[in-house]
Design a protein around this motif. Structure first.
Motif, PDB file in Angstrom:
ATOM      1  N   GLU A 152      45.301  35.925  42.168  1.00  0.00           N
ATOM      2  CA  GLU A 152      43.939  36.048  41.462  1.00  0.00           C
ATOM      3  C   GLU A 152      43.660  37.088  40.747  1.00  0.00           C
ATOM      4  OE1 GLU A 152      40.480  34.528  44.254  1.00  0.00           O
ATOM      5  OE2 GLU A 152      41.710  35.522  45.610  1.00  0.00           O
ATOM      6  N   GLU A 153      44.447  38.195  40.913  1.00  0.00           N
ATOM      7  CA  GLU A 153      44.403  39.074  39.855  1.00  0.00           C
ATOM      8  C   GLU A 153      44.861  39.127  38.678  1.00  0.00           C
ATOM      9  OE1 GLU A 153      45.303  43.095  41.962  1.00  0.00           O
ATOM     10  OE2 GLU A 153      45.744  41.924  43.738  1.00  0.00           O
ATOM     11  N   ARG A 154      46.016  38.128  38.697  1.00  0.00           N
ATOM     12  CA  ARG A 154      46.824  37.891  37.338  1.00  0.00           C
ATOM     13  C   ARG A 154      47.247  36.323  37.545  1.00  0.00           C
ATOM     14  NH1 ARG A 154      45.437  42.355  36.853  1.00  0.00           N
ATOM     15  NH2 ARG A 154      46.601  44.237  36.223  1.00  0.00           N
TER      16      ARG A 154
ATOM     17  N   ALA B 213      49.509  44.132  39.364  1.00  0.00           N
ATOM     18  CA  ALA B 213      48.575  43.629  40.509  1.00  0.00           C
ATOM     19  C   ALA B 213      48.757  43.984  42.039  1.00  0.00           C
ATOM     20  CB  ALA B 213      48.939  42.052  40.432  1.00  0.00           C
ATOM     21  N   GLY B 214      48.042  43.921  42.633  1.00  0.00           N
ATOM     22  CA  GLY B 214      47.967  44.477  43.965  1.00  0.00           C
ATOM     23  C   GLY B 214      48.527  43.268  45.121  1.00  0.00           C
ATOM     24  N   HIS B 215      47.617  43.089  46.004  1.00  0.00           N
ATOM     25  CA  HIS B 215      48.033  42.240  47.239  1.00  0.00           C
ATOM     26  C   HIS B 215      47.566  40.839  46.926  1.00  0.00           C
ATOM     27  CE1 HIS B 215      49.371  41.219  51.306  1.00  0.00           C
ATOM     28  NE2 HIS B 215      48.239  40.656  51.566  1.00  0.00           N
ATOM     29  N   PHE B 216      46.853  40.571  45.588  1.00  0.00           N
ATOM     30  CA  PHE B 216      46.249  39.056  45.672  1.00  0.00           C
ATOM     31  C   PHE B 216      46.861  38.873  43.961  1.00  0.00           C
ATOM     32  CE2 PHE B 216      43.372  41.511  48.345  1.00  0.00           C
ATOM     33  CZ  PHE B 216      43.438  40.782  49.628  1.00  0.00           C
ATOM     34  N   PRO B 217      47.891  39.114  43.909  1.00  0.00           N
ATOM     35  CA  PRO B 217      48.486  38.575  42.450  1.00  0.00           C
ATOM     36  C   PRO B 217      48.062  37.021  41.850  1.00  0.00           C
ATOM     37  CG  PRO B 217      50.315  38.636  44.035  1.00  0.00           C
ATOM     38  CD  PRO B 217      49.241  38.987  44.873  1.00  0.00           C
TER      39      PRO B 217
ATOM     40  N   GLY C 252      40.106  46.785  39.243  1.00  0.00           N
ATOM     41  CA  GLY C 252      39.207  45.855  38.651  1.00  0.00           C
ATOM     42  C   GLY C 252      39.031  44.786  39.042  1.00  0.00           C
ATOM     43  N   TRP C 253      39.537  44.511  40.476  1.00  0.00           N
ATOM     44  CA  TRP C 253      39.235  43.167  41.128  1.00  0.00           C
ATOM     45  C   TRP C 253      38.864  43.509  42.553  1.00  0.00           C
ATOM     46  CZ3 TRP C 253      40.762  40.366  45.432  1.00  0.00           C
ATOM     47  CH2 TRP C 253      40.816  39.219  45.485  1.00  0.00           C
TER      48      TRP C 253
ATOM     49  N   ARG D  45      38.902  45.102  47.779  1.00  0.00           N
ATOM     50  CA  ARG D  45      39.066  46.103  46.655  1.00  0.00           C
ATOM     51  C   ARG D  45      40.207  47.050  47.240  1.00  0.00           C
ATOM     52  NH1 ARG D  45      33.696  45.280  46.421  1.00  0.00           N
ATOM     53  NH2 ARG D  45      33.329  46.649  48.121  1.00  0.00           N
ATOM     54  N   GLU D  46      40.287  47.173  48.642  1.00  0.00           N
ATOM     55  CA  GLU D  46      41.336  48.471  48.814  1.00  0.00           C
ATOM     56  C   GLU D  46      42.822  47.887  48.712  1.00  0.00           C
ATOM     57  OE1 GLU D  46      41.935  50.115  53.353  1.00  0.00           O
ATOM     58  OE2 GLU D  46      39.669  49.837  52.978  1.00  0.00           O
TER      59      GLU D  46
END
Length: 302
Positions: free
Chosen positions: A280-282, A274-278, A185-186, A179-180
């Protein structure tokens, strides 16, 4: 603690154990065609690539996602968590899978392995897609940022305590890190549970941190000096960098400086929101970008 059976997640893929570079690696495989090898990051396992496995296989490629050394259902030896050995693992996997070379797709530390393999084993790496992963020579910019990724790297240098912290309360810290480091939302509840279970496999917490200890401590050691000297050679294969625009763990401006280390064709693709996990996030956006890029690099004669 659980055994490594939790890494065998059901799906359209086939699970195999492959011997390479003196170790055994668990992989999930789907499709036929030119080989695309996926290398996950921290704190994850091969399952991070589930969306890309199906998308890439549907596009006519042989998609293989591996558990890195020390993760999931792969071997967890006491040594070998330096980027040179890990790159040997990746190159050995390519050969063990019966291919002359592969397009390597790596996220986070898996991306660092991919960059290293492209320099140390250029005959095995046809092209490289680095997801949220700067070139190792540009990692210093991430440390200077003192964002959550840099703070984690520094805390990982302590003995024993970081492992205990990751394992406490059913690996709740793994969910906190996801989450951090991600955008809002992911992850969802099911995804967080899957990664927490995978980190409960014996030795995974320790092995995963050994990666981070070598990355940091090698900067002041002879093996690190040799590695850094070798990594100054330009990457001559095609490179795609995919990066979340909201990545606080590895800020995009530092990662984009990696272009200066690439002598081959280079493309940057930011993933908005997207953050550090694009991946999976997108997942749909990352899969589309990856499949489009693969069409220009995977089947080209070398």
């Amino acid at each position: 603690m659980l055994d490594d059976s939790v890494a065998y997640v059901d799906g359209p893929w086939r699970h195999r154990t492959i011997g390479a570079a003196g170790a055994r690696f668990h992989v999930a495989e789907l499709g036929d065609g030119p080989l695309v090898l996926f290398l996950h990051g921290f704190p994850q396992f091969w399952w991070a690539w589930r969306a890309q496995l199906t998308a890439v296989a549907d596009a006519g490629y042989r998609a293989v996602a591996a558990d890195l050394r020390g993760y999931g259902a792969s071997d967890k030896p006491p040594r070998g968590y330096d980027l040179i050995t890990l790159a040997q693992d990746a190159a050995g996997l390519v050969r063990a899978l019966g291919a002359a070379d592969a397009v390597v797709v790596g996220h986070g530390v898996g991306g660092l392995v991919g960059w290293t393999a492209a320099v140390h084993h250029p005959d095995r790496v046809r092209a490289l897609a680095a997801v949220a992963a700067p070139h190792p020579s540009r990692m210093g910019r991430t440390l200077v940022s003192m964002g959550p990724g840099a703070r984690h790297l520094l805390r990982a240098q302590l003995p024993v305590l970081p492992e205990h912290r990751l394992l406490a309360d059913g690996c709740v810290r793994v969910g906190d890190l996801l989450r951090e480091w991600s955008g809002p939302g992911w992850p969802d509840e099911e995804t967080e549970k899957r990664y927490r279970l995978a980190f409960s496999i014996p030795k995974v917490s320790h092995c995963s941190l050994e990666y981070h200890r070598w990355i940091f401590r090698s900067r002041w050691r002879l093996d690190g000096a040799r590695y850094n000297a070798r990594m100054r050679r330009p990457v001559r294969v095609p490179v795609l960098q995919l990066h979340g625009t909201e990545d606080r763990a590895c800020p995009p401006h530092g990662a984009r400086a990696s272009q200066g280390m690439v002598a081959g064709p280079y493309r940057w693709k930011g993933i908005p929101g997207a953050g550090h996990f694009p991946h999976e996030e997108r997942p749909e956006e990352v899969s589309r970008a990856l499949v489009e890029w693969l069409g220009g690099v995977a089947a080209v004669e070398r």
